[in-house]
Design a protein around this motif. Structure first.
Motif, mmCIF file in Angstrom:
data_model
loop_
_atom_site.group_PDB
_atom_site.id
_atom_site.type_symbol
_atom_site.label_atom_id
_atom_site.label_comp_id
_atom_site.label_asym_id
_atom_site.label_seq_id
_atom_site.Cartn_x
_atom_site.Cartn_y
_atom_site.Cartn_z
ATOM 1 N N LEU A 10 0.829 -1.203 0.000
ATOM 2 C CA LEU A 10 0.000 0.000 0.000
ATOM 3 C C LEU A 10 0.868 1.259 0.000
ATOM 4 C CD1 LEU A 10 -2.928 0.912 0.017
ATOM 5 C CD2 LEU A 10 -2.949 0.630 2.485
ATOM 6 N N GLU A 11 1.907 1.266 0.820
ATOM 7 C CA GLU A 11 2.847 2.387 0.849
ATOM 8 C C GLU A 11 3.501 2.580 -0.518
ATOM 9 O OE1 GLU A 11 5.809 1.705 3.824
ATOM 10 O OE2 GLU A 11 4.585 2.552 5.419
ATOM 11 N N ASP A 12 3.927 1.480 -1.123
ATOM 12 C CA ASP A 12 4.554 1.552 -2.444
ATOM 13 C C ASP A 12 3.598 2.140 -3.466
ATOM 14 O OD1 ASP A 12 6.848 0.404 -1.387
ATOM 15 O OD2 ASP A 12 6.441 -1.597 -2.209
ATOM 16 N N GLN A 13 2.363 1.688 -3.458
ATOM 17 C CA GLN A 13 1.390 2.169 -4.428
ATOM 18 C C GLN A 13 1.034 3.631 -4.183
ATOM 19 O OE1 GLN A 13 0.648 0.384 -7.107
ATOM 20 N NE2 GLN A 13 -0.378 2.201 -7.884
ATOM 21 N N LEU A 14 0.979 4.039 -2.926
ATOM 22 C CA LEU A 14 0.737 5.451 -2.615
ATOM 23 C C LEU A 14 1.838 6.324 -3.220
ATOM 24 C CD1 LEU A 14 -0.460 5.204 1.085
ATOM 25 C CD2 LEU A 14 -1.767 6.186 -0.811
ATOM 26 N N GLY A 15 3.072 5.862 -3.107
ATOM 27 C CA GLY A 15 4.195 6.591 -3.691
ATOM 28 C C GLY A 15 4.074 6.692 -5.200
ATOM 29 N N VAL A 16 3.684 5.595 -5.833
ATOM 30 C CA VAL A 16 3.504 5.578 -7.292
ATOM 31 C C VAL A 16 2.425 6.582 -7.689
ATOM 32 C CG1 VAL A 16 2.693 4.179 -9.237
ATOM 33 C CG2 VAL A 16 4.328 3.215 -7.610
ATOM 34 N N GLU A 17 1.314 6.565 -6.981
ATOM 35 C CA GLU A 17 0.216 7.474 -7.321
ATOM 36 C C GLU A 17 0.631 8.930 -7.133
ATOM 37 O OE1 GLU A 17 -2.366 6.592 -8.946
ATOM 38 O OE2 GLU A 17 -2.257 4.440 -8.632
ATOM 39 N N ASN A 52 -6.372 8.903 -2.997
ATOM 40 C CA ASN A 52 -7.348 9.116 -1.926
ATOM 41 C C ASN A 52 -8.036 7.818 -1.508
ATOM 42 O OD1 ASN A 52 -6.705 11.833 -2.096
ATOM 43 N ND2 ASN A 52 -8.521 12.377 -3.270
ATOM 44 N N THR A 53 -8.320 6.962 -2.476
ATOM 45 C CA THR A 53 -8.935 5.665 -2.172
ATOM 46 C C THR A 53 -7.996 4.807 -1.337
ATOM 47 O OG1 THR A 53 -10.250 5.709 -4.202
ATOM 48 C CG2 THR A 53 -9.893 3.549 -3.183
ATOM 49 N N LEU A 54 -6.719 4.790 -1.730
ATOM 50 C CA LEU A 54 -5.743 4.006 -0.975
ATOM 51 C C LEU A 54 -5.574 4.538 0.443
ATOM 52 C CD1 LEU A 54 -3.052 3.495 -3.762
ATOM 53 C CD2 LEU A 54 -4.605 1.769 -2.839
ATOM 54 N N ILE A 55 -5.563 5.849 0.604
ATOM 55 C CA ILE A 55 -5.478 6.444 1.945
ATOM 56 C C ILE A 55 -6.650 5.982 2.800
ATOM 57 C CG2 ILE A 55 -5.755 8.640 3.187
ATOM 58 C CD1 ILE A 55 -2.920 8.253 2.338
ATOM 59 N N GLY A 56 -7.800 5.845 2.175
ATOM 60 C CA GLY A 56 -8.990 5.379 2.896
ATOM 61 C C GLY A 56 -8.795 4.017 3.539
ATOM 62 N N TYR A 57 -7.961 3.173 2.923
ATOM 63 C CA TYR A 57 -7.706 1.852 3.495
ATOM 64 C C TYR A 57 -6.877 1.926 4.770
ATOM 65 C CZ TYR A 57 -9.441 -0.141 -0.859
ATOM 66 O OH TYR A 57 -10.227 -0.491 -1.933
ATOM 67 N N LEU A 58 -6.192 3.047 4.968
ATOM 68 C CA LEU A 58 -5.360 3.205 6.169
ATOM 69 C C LEU A 58 -6.135 3.780 7.344
ATOM 70 C CD1 LEU A 58 -2.118 4.598 4.489
ATOM 71 C CD2 LEU A 58 -2.543 2.284 5.330
ATOM 72 N N GLN A 59 -7.349 4.243 7.093
ATOM 73 C CA GLN A 59 -8.120 4.878 8.174
ATOM 74 C C GLN A 59 -9.059 3.905 8.839
ATOM 75 O OE1 GLN A 59 -9.849 8.165 6.079
ATOM 76 N NE2 GLN A 59 -7.969 9.351 6.195
#
Length: 59
Positions: A10-17, A52-59
């Protein structure tokens, strides 16, 4: 609860986005053709939505 492996992915994909948002906004800002500029901005916005969708998975 996410596993360590899932969190890392998830962290890796957040960086890519984040990189994609910046790249497409930069390209759009340097483009003089309105149609291409709009398309690049649209793509940047789509990557921002992914982020933003990926961040939602962290909340």
């Amino acid at each position: 609860m996410l596993t360590t492996k899932e969190l890392t992915a998830l962290e890796d994909q957040l960086g890519v986005e984040q990189v994609m948002v910046k790249k497409y906004h930069t390209m759009a800002s340097q483009c003089s053709d309105p149609a291409i500029k709009n398309r690049l901005t649209s793509i940047a916005n789509r990557h921002q939505q992914h982020y933003n969708t990926l961040i939602g998975y962290l909340q």
